[in-house]
Design a protein around this motif. Structure first.
Motif, PDB file in Angstrom:
ATOM      1  N   GLY A 123      44.650  50.523  28.671  1.00  0.00           N
ATOM      2  CA  GLY A 123      45.609  49.647  28.468  1.00  0.00           C
ATOM      3  C   GLY A 123      45.937  48.870  29.676  1.00  0.00           C
ATOM      4  O   GLY A 123      46.796  47.918  29.885  1.00  0.00           O
ATOM      5  N   ARG A 124      44.917  49.116  30.810  1.00  0.00           N
ATOM      6  CA  ARG A 124      45.054  48.261  31.861  1.00  0.00           C
ATOM      7  C   ARG A 124      44.252  46.827  31.971  1.00  0.00           C
ATOM      8  O   ARG A 124      43.185  47.124  31.519  1.00  0.00           O
ATOM      9  CB  ARG A 124      44.702  49.011  33.210  1.00  0.00           C
ATOM     10  CG  ARG A 124      45.603  49.961  33.971  1.00  0.00           C
ATOM     11  CD  ARG A 124      45.306  50.968  35.109  1.00  0.00           C
ATOM     12  NE  ARG A 124      43.877  51.366  35.112  1.00  0.00           N
ATOM     13  CZ  ARG A 124      42.783  51.248  35.417  1.00  0.00           C
ATOM     14  NH1 ARG A 124      42.675  49.895  35.941  1.00  0.00           N
ATOM     15  NH2 ARG A 124      41.733  51.900  35.338  1.00  0.00           N
ATOM     16  N   THR A 125      45.018  45.839  32.301  1.00  0.00           N
ATOM     17  CA  THR A 125      44.379  44.570  32.676  1.00  0.00           C
ATOM     18  C   THR A 125      43.165  44.880  33.423  1.00  0.00           C
ATOM     19  O   THR A 125      42.247  43.839  33.441  1.00  0.00           O
ATOM     20  CB  THR A 125      45.186  43.351  33.004  1.00  0.00           C
ATOM     21  OG1 THR A 125      46.422  43.588  32.285  1.00  0.00           O
ATOM     22  CG2 THR A 125      44.814  41.923  32.792  1.00  0.00           C
ATOM     23  N   GLY A 126      43.190  45.297  34.483  1.00  0.00           N
ATOM     24  CA  GLY A 126      42.045  45.507  35.485  1.00  0.00           C
ATOM     25  C   GLY A 126      42.565  46.102  36.875  1.00  0.00           C
ATOM     26  O   GLY A 126      41.989  46.764  37.519  1.00  0.00           O
ATOM     27  N   ALA A 127      44.024  45.621  37.258  1.00  0.00           N
ATOM     28  CA  ALA A 127      44.595  46.073  38.355  1.00  0.00           C
ATOM     29  C   ALA A 127      44.839  47.580  38.319  1.00  0.00           C
ATOM     30  O   ALA A 127      45.306  48.290  37.276  1.00  0.00           O
ATOM     31  CB  ALA A 127      45.739  45.353  38.520  1.00  0.00           C
ATOM     32  N   HIS A 128      44.614  48.178  39.508  1.00  0.00           N
ATOM     33  CA  HIS A 128      44.883  49.754  39.545  1.00  0.00           C
ATOM     34  C   HIS A 128      45.135  49.972  40.889  1.00  0.00           C
ATOM     35  O   HIS A 128      44.821  49.221  41.964  1.00  0.00           O
ATOM     36  CB  HIS A 128      43.527  50.635  39.015  1.00  0.00           C
ATOM     37  CG  HIS A 128      42.283  50.225  40.060  1.00  0.00           C
ATOM     38  ND1 HIS A 128      41.979  50.801  41.209  1.00  0.00           N
ATOM     39  CD2 HIS A 128      41.359  49.527  39.939  1.00  0.00           C
ATOM     40  CE1 HIS A 128      40.948  50.478  41.895  1.00  0.00           C
ATOM     41  NE2 HIS A 128      40.352  49.571  40.925  1.00  0.00           N
TER      42      HIS A 128
ATOM     43  N   ILE B 282      49.014  47.660  36.087  1.00  0.00           N
ATOM     44  CA  ILE B 282      49.213  46.228  35.459  1.00  0.00           C
ATOM     45  C   ILE B 282      48.599  46.191  34.152  1.00  0.00           C
ATOM     46  O   ILE B 282      47.222  46.207  33.977  1.00  0.00           O
ATOM     47  CB  ILE B 282      48.736  44.898  36.259  1.00  0.00           C
ATOM     48  CG1 ILE B 282      49.613  44.895  37.577  1.00  0.00           C
ATOM     49  CG2 ILE B 282      48.945  43.585  35.431  1.00  0.00           C
ATOM     50  CD1 ILE B 282      49.200  43.563  38.519  1.00  0.00           C
ATOM     51  N   GLY B 283      49.317  45.966  33.158  1.00  0.00           N
ATOM     52  CA  GLY B 283      48.695  45.930  31.791  1.00  0.00           C
ATOM     53  C   GLY B 283      49.950  45.637  30.571  1.00  0.00           C
ATOM     54  O   GLY B 283      50.954  45.562  30.924  1.00  0.00           O
ATOM     55  N   PRO B 284      49.457  45.257  29.380  1.00  0.00           N
ATOM     56  CA  PRO B 284      50.434  45.176  28.296  1.00  0.00           C
ATOM     57  C   PRO B 284      51.418  46.325  27.974  1.00  0.00           C
ATOM     58  O   PRO B 284      52.243  46.122  27.216  1.00  0.00           O
ATOM     59  CB  PRO B 284      49.612  44.747  27.173  1.00  0.00           C
ATOM     60  CG  PRO B 284      48.098  45.528  27.573  1.00  0.00           C
ATOM     61  CD  PRO B 284      47.989  45.300  28.916  1.00  0.00           C
TER      62      PRO B 284
ATOM     63  N   TYR C 152      43.525  44.367  42.811  1.00  0.00           N
ATOM     64  CA  TYR C 152      43.834  43.297  41.796  1.00  0.00           C
ATOM     65  C   TYR C 152      42.475  42.958  41.449  1.00  0.00           C
ATOM     66  O   TYR C 152      41.652  42.307  42.059  1.00  0.00           O
ATOM     67  CB  TYR C 152      44.611  42.133  42.474  1.00  0.00           C
ATOM     68  CG  TYR C 152      44.863  40.836  41.907  1.00  0.00           C
ATOM     69  CD1 TYR C 152      45.019  40.975  40.498  1.00  0.00           C
ATOM     70  CD2 TYR C 152      44.730  39.763  42.448  1.00  0.00           C
ATOM     71  CE1 TYR C 152      45.474  39.825  39.837  1.00  0.00           C
ATOM     72  CE2 TYR C 152      45.150  38.427  41.869  1.00  0.00           C
ATOM     73  CZ  TYR C 152      45.392  38.652  40.421  1.00  0.00           C
ATOM     74  OH  TYR C 152      45.404  37.267  39.936  1.00  0.00           O
ATOM     75  N   GLU C 153      42.139  43.241  40.212  1.00  0.00           N
ATOM     76  CA  GLU C 153      40.647  42.920  39.604  1.00  0.00           C
ATOM     77  C   GLU C 153      40.778  42.435  38.116  1.00  0.00           C
ATOM     78  O   GLU C 153      41.594  43.107  37.349  1.00  0.00           O
ATOM     79  CB  GLU C 153      40.168  44.476  39.313  1.00  0.00           C
ATOM     80  CG  GLU C 153      38.789  44.822  38.584  1.00  0.00           C
ATOM     81  CD  GLU C 153      38.414  46.001  38.481  1.00  0.00           C
ATOM     82  OE1 GLU C 153      37.444  46.146  37.768  1.00  0.00           O
ATOM     83  OE2 GLU C 153      39.147  47.053  38.767  1.00  0.00           O
ATOM     84  N   LEU C 154      39.917  41.458  38.085  1.00  0.00           N
ATOM     85  CA  LEU C 154      40.080  40.832  36.785  1.00  0.00           C
ATOM     86  C   LEU C 154      38.460  40.561  36.546  1.00  0.00           C
ATOM     87  O   LEU C 154      37.637  39.948  37.404  1.00  0.00           O
ATOM     88  CB  LEU C 154      40.688  39.428  37.099  1.00  0.00           C
ATOM     89  CG  LEU C 154      42.160  39.681  37.060  1.00  0.00           C
ATOM     90  CD1 LEU C 154      42.811  38.126  37.212  1.00  0.00           C
ATOM     91  CD2 LEU C 154      42.910  40.301  36.061  1.00  0.00           C
ATOM     92  N   SER C 155      38.025  40.837  35.119  1.00  0.00           N
ATOM     93  CA  SER C 155      36.781  40.761  34.670  1.00  0.00           C
ATOM     94  C   SER C 155      36.639  39.975  33.466  1.00  0.00           C
ATOM     95  O   SER C 155      37.722  39.910  32.739  1.00  0.00           O
ATOM     96  CB  SER C 155      36.177  41.996  34.375  1.00  0.00           C
ATOM     97  OG  SER C 155      36.280  42.760  35.435  1.00  0.00           O
ATOM     98  N   LEU C 156      35.820  38.984  33.376  1.00  0.00           N
ATOM     99  CA  LEU C 156      35.593  38.146  32.204  1.00  0.00           C
ATOM    100  C   LEU C 156      34.147  38.616  31.670  1.00  0.00           C
ATOM    101  O   LEU C 156      33.073  38.594  32.572  1.00  0.00           O
ATOM    102  CB  LEU C 156      35.667  36.625  32.386  1.00  0.00           C
ATOM    103  CG  LEU C 156      36.941  36.153  32.704  1.00  0.00           C
ATOM    104  CD1 LEU C 156      37.108  34.727  33.234  1.00  0.00           C
ATOM    105  CD2 LEU C 156      38.056  36.330  31.812  1.00  0.00           C
ATOM    106  N   ILE C 157      33.974  38.690  30.361  1.00  0.00           N
ATOM    107  CA  ILE C 157      32.405  39.034  29.854  1.00  0.00           C
ATOM    108  C   ILE C 157      32.420  38.100  28.632  1.00  0.00           C
ATOM    109  O   ILE C 157      33.101  38.207  27.717  1.00  0.00           O
ATOM    110  CB  ILE C 157      32.235  40.523  29.426  1.00  0.00           C
ATOM    111  CG1 ILE C 157      32.260  41.137  30.855  1.00  0.00           C
ATOM    112  CG2 ILE C 157      30.796  40.505  28.834  1.00  0.00           C
ATOM    113  CD1 ILE C 157      32.066  42.757  30.526  1.00  0.00           C
ATOM    114  N   VAL C 158      31.170  37.417  28.502  1.00  0.00           N
ATOM    115  CA  VAL C 158      30.880  36.438  27.337  1.00  0.00           C
ATOM    116  C   VAL C 158      29.668  37.024  27.162  1.00  0.00           C
ATOM    117  O   VAL C 158      28.527  36.635  27.661  1.00  0.00           O
ATOM    118  CB  VAL C 158      30.886  35.013  27.728  1.00  0.00           C
ATOM    119  CG1 VAL C 158      30.425  34.358  26.390  1.00  0.00           C
ATOM    120  CG2 VAL C 158      32.435  34.518  28.215  1.00  0.00           C
ATOM    121  N   PRO C 159      29.196  37.701  26.134  1.00  0.00           N
ATOM    122  CA  PRO C 159      27.851  38.307  25.634  1.00  0.00           C
ATOM    123  C   PRO C 159      26.976  37.276  25.574  1.00  0.00           C
ATOM    124  O   PRO C 159      27.333  35.897  24.875  1.00  0.00           O
ATOM    125  CB  PRO C 159      28.307  38.714  24.317  1.00  0.00           C
ATOM    126  CG  PRO C 159      29.634  39.366  24.374  1.00  0.00           C
ATOM    127  CD  PRO C 159      30.528  38.136  25.054  1.00  0.00           C
TER     128      PRO C 159
END
Length: 412
Positions: free
Chosen positions: A340-345, A358-360, A374-381
């Motif tokens: 459930g984490r957005t990416g930050a740990h 950080i997460g919903p 502070y980590e954010l990742s985006l993936i578009v197959p």
């Protein structure tokens, strides 16, 4: 295979790294008296929470709970080298280690100012607990580090304290989450050392098209060690092309070619404090969609640096991130890393610690002095994946990054 051009400039590259490396660390000393004060604070928290004793677990990989208290880390290796600390208000701590570690713990840890009671972990743990149960008759015992505690040490706890309540605790995790300035100095230096890693990767791409992810990984590690790194923080990842379509993947023998997105997640330890960073490089003439993805990730990332601040909950911070990514029309590609984490740990001595998140569903409150990656990742197959990440410290008016290397990277 590394190109001849790269082989020619690598010696000069390392000479420069060593000459200007980050080998000095003023302001990073934590004294034995500091560790003594930490133990006393922990004892007070134990009493405040109504516990009669606290058991703290750690090992060579998840060592931060123990090292924060007594300044000791076991040796990395295949054979398990666990650590346990038994804390009771009003008494000196009792430290349990494998026999092979005990002599160095007497000379290298803070235990000599904490009573010096160090015992062998496998032969003495069970009998010690039975003795404490018989003499002290504790009603409530807490365990810190329970998420990764070895079962071999849980069974003696369960057997000795059958009439007691043994419960999960986050006392040490909460205390260690706020870093003092000496800790922040080590983390900042570890982040600066990482500059050499990303610079090495970019130079390799410029001069050695076709170098594999694995070859580049070896040289990135070497560059960070040449620049003052003390130990590996975690397995760094270099992913390129279709290998960026998954969140985490070990480096492969895939050659990196112009037209690829190249993502690197990289870190190193200084004074046993770990850096954790990530950058994505547009290598050559990448597609417009891939370039836009990298830029949107970094734009949204930077926009949130001053919006996420002390006093927010992890849920509120998650909302800030999602609003920013929605503005750049990429929110639907945001990847939740796990749990459930957005990416930050959280981060510090261990690359991944416990608090804050950080997460919903993360309702912890961000406090000044806490540090996290502070980590954010985006993936578009079909297009690829990108990541932007830095360690930050929570401040009153925003997040202060330790690693400030350019987040918009292009290699022609």
């Amino acid at each position: 295979m590394i190109s001849n051009a790269a082989l020619k400039w690598i010696p000069d590259k390392f000479e420069n790294l060593v000459r200007y490396g980050e080998f000095q660390g003023p302001g990073e000393t934590i004294t034995n008296e500091d560790y003594k004060a930490r133990v006393e604070i922990a004892k007070q928290k134990i009493a405040d929470e109504g516990l009669d004793a606290l058991i703290v677990f750690g090992d060579c990989y998840r060592m931060s709970n123990i090292r924060w208290l007594v300044n000791y880390r076991t040796i990395d290796g295949v054979y398990p080298q666990p650590m346990l600390l038994y804390l009771v208000p009003g008494r000196d701590p009792v430290f349990f280690l494998p026999m092979s570690e005990i002599p160095s713990a007497h000379t290298s840890s803070a235990m000599e100012v904490l009573g010096g009671d160090i015992r062998e972990i496998r032969s003495e743990w069970g009998p010690f607990l039975k003795e404490r149960a018989a003499q002290d008759k504790p009603k409530k015992i807490g365990i810190c580090g329970y998420t990764f505690m070895d079962l071999e040490f849980w069974f003696p706890i369960n057997e000795a304290f059958q009439g007691s309540e043994v419960k999960r605790s986050m006392i040490i995790e909460q205390l260690k989450s706020k870093k003092n300035e000496a800790e922040i100095a080590s983390m900042r230096r570890a982040a600066r050392v990482c500059d050499a890693g990303i610079e090495m990767l970019m130079d390799l791409l410029r001069d050695s098209e076709g170098i594999t992810e694995l070859e580049a990984t070896s040289l990135v590690y070497a560059a960070m060690f040449a620049n003052g790194g003390h130990a590996i923080a975690y397995d760094i990842m270099i992913q390129s092309g279709e290998n960026t379509d998954v969140l985490f993947k070990r480096p492969t023998t895939r050659p990196m070619r112009r037209g690829d997105l190249v993502m690197m997640d990289y870190g190193i330890r200084v004074n046993d404090y770990a850096s954790d960073n990530a950058r994505t490089i547009c290598y050559g003439n990448v597609s417009d969609e891939a370039k836009r993805l990298m830029e949107a990730c970094s734009l949204g990332y930077e926009e949130c640096l001053q919006k996420i601040k002390a006093g927010m909950t992890g849920i509120e911070a998650d909302r800030v991130i999602r609003e920013a990514f929605s503005k750049y029309e990429v929110e639907q590609y945001l990847v939740e890393v796990s749990e459930g984490r957005t990416g930050a740990h959280a981060t510090g001595m261990d690359p991944e610690e416990d608090i804050p998140e950080i997460g919903p569903a993360c309702d912890n409150v961000l406090e000044e002095g806490q540090t996290f990656a502070y980590e954010l990742s985006l993936i578009v197959p079909g297009i690829g994946g990108v990541r932007t990440e830095d360690q930050v410290v929570v401040r009153k008016n925003g997040l202060e990054p330790f690693h400030t290397f350019n987040r918009f990277l292009y290699v022609e």
